[in-house]
Write a protein that holds these residues in place. Structure first.
Motif, mmCIF file in Angstrom:
data_model
loop_
_atom_site.group_PDB
_atom_site.id
_atom_site.type_symbol
_atom_site.label_atom_id
_atom_site.label_comp_id
_atom_site.label_asym_id
_atom_site.label_seq_id
_atom_site.Cartn_x
_atom_site.Cartn_y
_atom_site.Cartn_z
ATOM 1 N N TRP A 188 0.826 -1.222 0.000
ATOM 2 C CA TRP A 188 0.000 0.000 0.000
ATOM 3 C C TRP A 188 0.857 1.268 0.000
ATOM 4 O O TRP A 188 0.404 2.331 -0.393
ATOM 5 C CB TRP A 188 -0.935 -0.013 1.210
ATOM 6 C CG TRP A 188 -0.191 -0.082 2.523
ATOM 7 C CD1 TRP A 188 0.297 0.965 3.241
ATOM 8 C CD2 TRP A 188 0.154 -1.264 3.231
ATOM 9 N NE1 TRP A 188 0.924 0.514 4.361
ATOM 10 C CE2 TRP A 188 0.856 -0.850 4.387
ATOM 11 C CE3 TRP A 188 -0.062 -2.627 3.014
ATOM 12 C CZ2 TRP A 188 1.351 -1.766 5.320
ATOM 13 C CZ3 TRP A 188 0.424 -3.518 3.950
ATOM 14 C CH2 TRP A 188 1.135 -3.103 5.083
ATOM 15 N N VAL A 189 2.100 1.135 0.450
ATOM 16 C CA VAL A 189 2.980 2.306 0.471
ATOM 17 C C VAL A 189 3.064 2.932 -0.925
ATOM 18 O O VAL A 189 3.143 4.143 -1.087
ATOM 19 C CB VAL A 189 4.389 1.907 0.981
ATOM 20 C CG1 VAL A 189 5.407 2.993 0.669
ATOM 21 C CG2 VAL A 189 4.345 1.610 2.472
ATOM 22 N N SER A 191 0.990 3.539 -3.190
ATOM 23 C CA SER A 191 0.003 4.553 -3.555
ATOM 24 C C SER A 191 0.171 5.828 -2.726
ATOM 25 O O SER A 191 -0.430 6.849 -3.021
ATOM 26 C CB SER A 191 -1.397 3.986 -3.357
ATOM 27 O OG SER A 191 -1.592 3.727 -1.982
ATOM 28 N N GLN A 192 0.957 5.755 -1.659
ATOM 29 C CA GLN A 192 1.120 6.938 -0.811
ATOM 30 C C GLN A 192 2.265 7.817 -1.286
ATOM 31 O O GLN A 192 2.517 8.874 -0.730
ATOM 32 C CB GLN A 192 1.376 6.511 0.640
ATOM 33 C CG GLN A 192 0.178 5.825 1.262
ATOM 34 C CD GLN A 192 0.457 5.377 2.674
ATOM 35 O OE1 GLN A 192 1.501 5.663 3.239
ATOM 36 N NE2 GLN A 192 -0.481 4.659 3.258
ATOM 37 N N ILE A 193 2.984 7.326 -2.277
ATOM 38 C CA ILE A 193 4.164 8.054 -2.713
ATOM 39 C C ILE A 193 3.967 8.571 -4.118
ATOM 40 O O ILE A 193 3.501 7.852 -4.998
ATOM 41 C CB ILE A 193 5.386 7.123 -2.649
ATOM 42 C CG1 ILE A 193 5.699 6.858 -1.184
ATOM 43 C CG2 ILE A 193 6.575 7.733 -3.359
ATOM 44 C CD1 ILE A 193 6.801 5.871 -0.988
ATOM 45 N N GLU A 194 4.348 9.831 -4.293
ATOM 46 C CA GLU A 194 4.207 10.384 -5.628
ATOM 47 C C GLU A 194 5.567 10.732 -6.195
ATOM 48 O O GLU A 194 6.438 11.206 -5.469
ATOM 49 C CB GLU A 194 3.351 11.650 -5.566
ATOM 50 C CG GLU A 194 1.881 11.349 -5.491
ATOM 51 C CD GLU A 194 1.080 12.628 -5.288
ATOM 52 O OE1 GLU A 194 1.504 13.677 -5.818
ATOM 53 O OE2 GLU A 194 0.065 12.551 -4.581
ATOM 54 N N GLU A 219 7.761 10.268 5.943
ATOM 55 C CA GLU A 219 6.761 11.330 5.911
ATOM 56 C C GLU A 219 6.903 12.075 4.612
ATOM 57 O O GLU A 219 8.006 12.281 4.122
ATOM 58 C CB GLU A 219 7.036 12.356 7.020
ATOM 59 C CG GLU A 219 6.697 11.891 8.394
ATOM 60 C CD GLU A 219 7.204 12.895 9.421
ATOM 61 O OE1 GLU A 219 7.404 14.068 9.057
ATOM 62 O OE2 GLU A 219 7.412 12.488 10.558
ATOM 63 N N ASP A 220 5.757 12.494 4.105
ATOM 64 C CA ASP A 220 5.786 13.373 2.959
ATOM 65 C C ASP A 220 6.070 14.769 3.480
ATOM 66 O O ASP A 220 5.374 15.262 4.358
ATOM 67 C CB ASP A 220 4.422 13.324 2.262
ATOM 68 C CG ASP A 220 4.526 13.856 0.855
ATOM 69 O OD1 ASP A 220 5.225 14.874 0.674
ATOM 70 O OD2 ASP A 220 3.922 13.252 -0.049
ATOM 71 N N GLY A 242 -1.309 11.455 11.372
ATOM 72 C CA GLY A 242 0.092 11.575 11.002
ATOM 73 C C GLY A 242 0.801 12.731 11.688
ATOM 74 O O GLY A 242 0.174 13.695 12.120
#
Ligand code: ADP
Ligand code: MG
Length: 767
Positions: A188-189, A191-194, A219-220, A242
């Protein structure tokens, strides 16, 4: 934001336009012509676009007109730009969800953050220094590191062999060095990263084919630089809330609610404290360690100040009582009548008490001293002073045995001086009770010693001037107050406690009391010899018990009370049966938590009189009871007790001139446990031991403090803060003395904080 953009554009246009004017409007200042630049930049100023149409083709005179008009537009716009003035404001009592997007309402309330004030006081749990994050180049194999990197590419990789899923991200640091970020089995990570985002990643470094980081936490960084390039706060958080979110929310709270009035402004400079708003900012986003330290000190101070103020205000502030006379001759007479010289500590504390009693303020003093340090003599002195002033005194103890013991001792000290002492217990026969009550009413009896019986219906003093309460934590503040109500003018109060509470804790628990300490034992006492044994050697302890019993001495065996009293009973019964097998010749008694108080006292009394050799107990029995022939105490599962408590327990033996022994059996003999228990082998100083206990276990574990509503501190650390507490307390007293109901204008901010924080800090009932 539009206005920021506008300002920037204006800056970037003004300079070339001015230069163009100075240069004679020859259109040589900007490569490719001024019109091009304007077209590129001037979107916020549509008028300029029209104005500069065909600029390059115009003659210099016409160009100058254009330039002047352009300057007018740009400067005009500046004047019309909204003044930098008032930012949107929030008040501390406003709801917290105004700080965050609507969908995150729930997150805040899950953390207990209901108001803006809650958010401001949601202090970081710790900090990470991200002022200079390391570059990839300097990372070493195996090292744990935090760094800031830019995401270049991401992919999900399945390993054929073990069926593992890896998220692999190619990234780059600020210097252009590459590395791979790896997450195991957390698809799932992905999809959290762009791509293109900047991440703060923490993990373990692997230097094999290139640099890899096995990511443990990321963290973004987002758009604001709250998470990097600074000392970054790490908040107490919850699943799904978060850090970046909390940082943003707190930051917004600081932006929108500060500055706030400083609750201690009138005193701040004298105390060299950081201003309130500055401290709030710095506790969340400190510039450097120095600022953080000052902020912490400042906010701790506030925490303790509020605590002390609350205690003083609850106790009715600084109360006027009676001023007793103290004559040197009386003091001399008292000392002369004693069978021994006083210790220096006793002399010092007696002087403190004499001074309190002379003052027109009500005495409110806590007398602390280890078992056997001679508190009763000190209490006798205070009672004697009251009697010499024609007033009466009362001493209230938690149990009949202790009350009897006090009665005997006080009679011993005071009878030779002509002071009449009475004993009033629940078990006192009615006829006798009537007679005692009559003597208290008439003033014929000057001192009454007793249990709760002293505060029952029908008891009336002619003139109660001094109330002494022994083992306060057994009563609680309500009983203390009930005793005080027996007096017409507020009597002086002396509270005695054998629990060696570290000074800092005493100051917060008993915020309304001054503290005196008997830190010296009368001479001739040999300290109780103490041994910590692992569980497997426990039979040695009982072999030693057999020897002592053979000599006609008595033994205590204590097992920790278990919460559910059924189990408690079982544990006690099992131990009792086991010991009967081990020591068949000994007369053994049992005391457990399920017995009614009266029955417990009867067993204790029988033990005291020598009817038993060994007493098994699973409840904590009176620490103050003198049993002269008791020489050994064995504590099973000693690791379940606090050190201070064990220290008190061993104080029960060796009180009659015979050498005393304590054996602490560690049911679980880890290094940590043994280290803690060994403190008792090394020291006999109850206060040192209590300090160590506080350091090793934390305050909630100290005996009595949990039940008694020890206040939850956010920043304060009782093991360290004695000095801050003393300063806060001194200020609290000065404030209450000057302004008992905090009605002066200069105390309004403080009053508001007190009101708001009373619940927030979590005062339950302070003792
Ligand atoms: P605490 O109440 O603090 O446990 P006590 O007042 O009961 O202590 O005193 C313990 C014992 O020490 C008593 O037997 C008392 O007579 C004795 N004692 C008290 N003060 C002194 C002193 N200064 N010198 C010698 N013995 C003392
Ligand atoms: Mg005592």
């Amino acid at each position: 934001m539009g206005s920021v953009k506008e300002g920037e554009v204006r800056e970037r246009l003004l300079r070339p336009i001015l230069r163009e004017l100075q240069d004679g409007a020859r259109d040589r200042v900007v490569v490719g012509g001024l019109e091009g630049l304007v077209r590129n930049l001037a979107r916020p100023f549509p008028k300029l676009l029209d104005l500069f149409q065909g600029y390059g083709e115009k003659d210099p005179e016409a160009r100058k007109k254009v330039l002047e008009e352009a300057l007018r537009i740009l400067q005009d716009g500046q004047e019309k730009a909204p003044p930098p003035g008032p930012k949107p404001r929030l008040k501390p009592q406003d709801p917290a969800h105004l700080l965050a997007p609507p969908q995150s309402r729930k997150k805040l309330s899950e953390l207990g953050l209901h108001t803006v004030r809650d958010v401001l006081h949601h202090y970081p749990r710790r900090y990470e220094d991200r002022r200079a994050l390391p570059g990839v180049r300097y990372l070493e194999d195996g090292q744990k590191a935090t760094l800031s990197v830019k995401v270049l590419a991401k992919e999900l990789v399945r390993t054929p062999k073990k069926g593992m899923q890896l998220v692999q991200v190619k990234a780059m640091d600020a210097w252009g060095w590459r590395l791979a970020l790896v997450w195991f089995n957390q698809p799932w990570v992905l999809s959290q990263i762009e791509e293109g985002a900047t991440l703060i990643v923490t993990g373990r470094v692997q230097r094999r084919n290139g640099v890899q980081l096995l990511v443990e936490h990321f963290e973004d960084e987002g758009t604001e630089s709250l998470s990097t390039g600074r000392i970054v706060p790490i908040y107490p958080a919850k699943e799904g809330v978060g850090q970046a979110f909390l940082r943003r929310t707190v930051h917004r709270a600081l932006e929108m609610a500060l500055p706030l009035p400083d609750p201690v402004e009138p005193y701040r400079e004298g105390l060299a404290l950081m201003p309130y708003s500055q401290a709030l900012r710095a506790i969340h986003f400190p510039e450097d360690e120095e600022a953080l330290k000052k902020a912490l000190l400042r906010l701790k101070f506030d925490e303790y100040l509020l605590l002390e103020l609350k205690a003083l205000l609850d106790a009715g502030g600084v109360v006027l009582g009676r001023a007793f006379r103290v004559e040197e001759a009386w003091v001399e007479a008292f000392k002369k009548a004693l069978p021994f010289p006083l210790t220096r500590a006793q002399e010092r504390v007696m002087a403190e008490i004499a001074q309190d009693m002379q003052s027109p303020r009500q005495m409110a003093r806590l007398l602390q001293g280890d078992v056997g340090s001679g508190k009763t003599v000190v209490a006798a002195f205070a009672l004697y002073l009251a009697a010499m002033n024609g007033a009466q005194g009362a001493l209230m103890a938690p149990t009949e045995i202790l009350a009897r013991q006090h009665f005997q001792n006080l009679t011993r000290y005071l009878f030779p001086l002509g002071v009449r002492v009475e004993l009033l217990l629940g078990s006192t026969p009615a006829r006798e009770r009537e007679a005692i009550l009559a003597r208290l009413r008439s003033g014929e009896a000057q001192v009454a010693v007793g249990t709760h019986a002293l505060i029952q219906e029908g008891v009336e003093f002619q003139d109660l001037g001094l109330a002494v309460v022994d083992e306060e934590h057994r009563f609680g503040v309500l009983q203390r107050r009930a005793l005080l109500k027996m007096a017409k003018t507020p009597p002086d109060v002396l509270v005695m406690s054998a629990t060696p509470i570290p000074r800092s804790l005493a100051l917060t628990l008993y915020g309304d009391l001054e503290v005196s300490v008997l830190d010296e034992m009368p001479p001739g006492r040999t300290p109780v010899k103490t041994k910590v044994l692992p569980h497997r050697l426990r039979l040695q302890a009982y072999a030693f018990a057999r020897e002592e019993i053979k000599k006609g001495h008595q033994v205590f065996v204590v097992a920790p009370a278990i919460e559910e009293s059924e189990l408690d009973l079982k544990a006690a019964t099992l131990l009792y049966e086991e010991l009967q097998g081990l020591l068949p010749e000994a007369r053994i008694a049992l005391l457990h938590g399920k017995m009614p108080a009266r029955e417990k006292e009867a067993v204790m009394e029988a033990f005291r009189q020598g009817a038993y050799d060994l007493l098994v107990s699973t409840t904590v029995i009176e620490v103050g009871v003198d049993i002269p022939r008791a020489t050994l105490i064995i504590v099973e599962n000693a690791e379940r007790f606090g050190l201070a408590q064990l220290h008190q327990l061993r104080g029960r033996v060796g009180r009659g001139g015979l050498p005393g022994y304590a054996i602490f059996l560690a049911g679980e003999a880890s290094q940590k446990t043994m280290k803690r228990l060994k403190v008792l082998e090394a020291s006999t100083d109850g206060f040192y031991i209590a300090e160590m206990d506080l350091k090793l276990r934390g305050p909630g574990e100290l005996r009595g403090t949990r039940q008694s509503g020890y206040p939850e501190l956010r920043l304060g650390d009782l093991a360290e803060d004695t000095e801050v507490i003393e300063r806060a307390r001194a200020l609290a007293k000065a404030i209450v003395e000057e302004d008992p109901d905090l009605s002066l204008p200069k105390h309004q901010a403080l009053k508001e904080e007190l009101r708001a924080q009373a619940e927030r800090i979590g005062f339950r009932e302070v003792i």
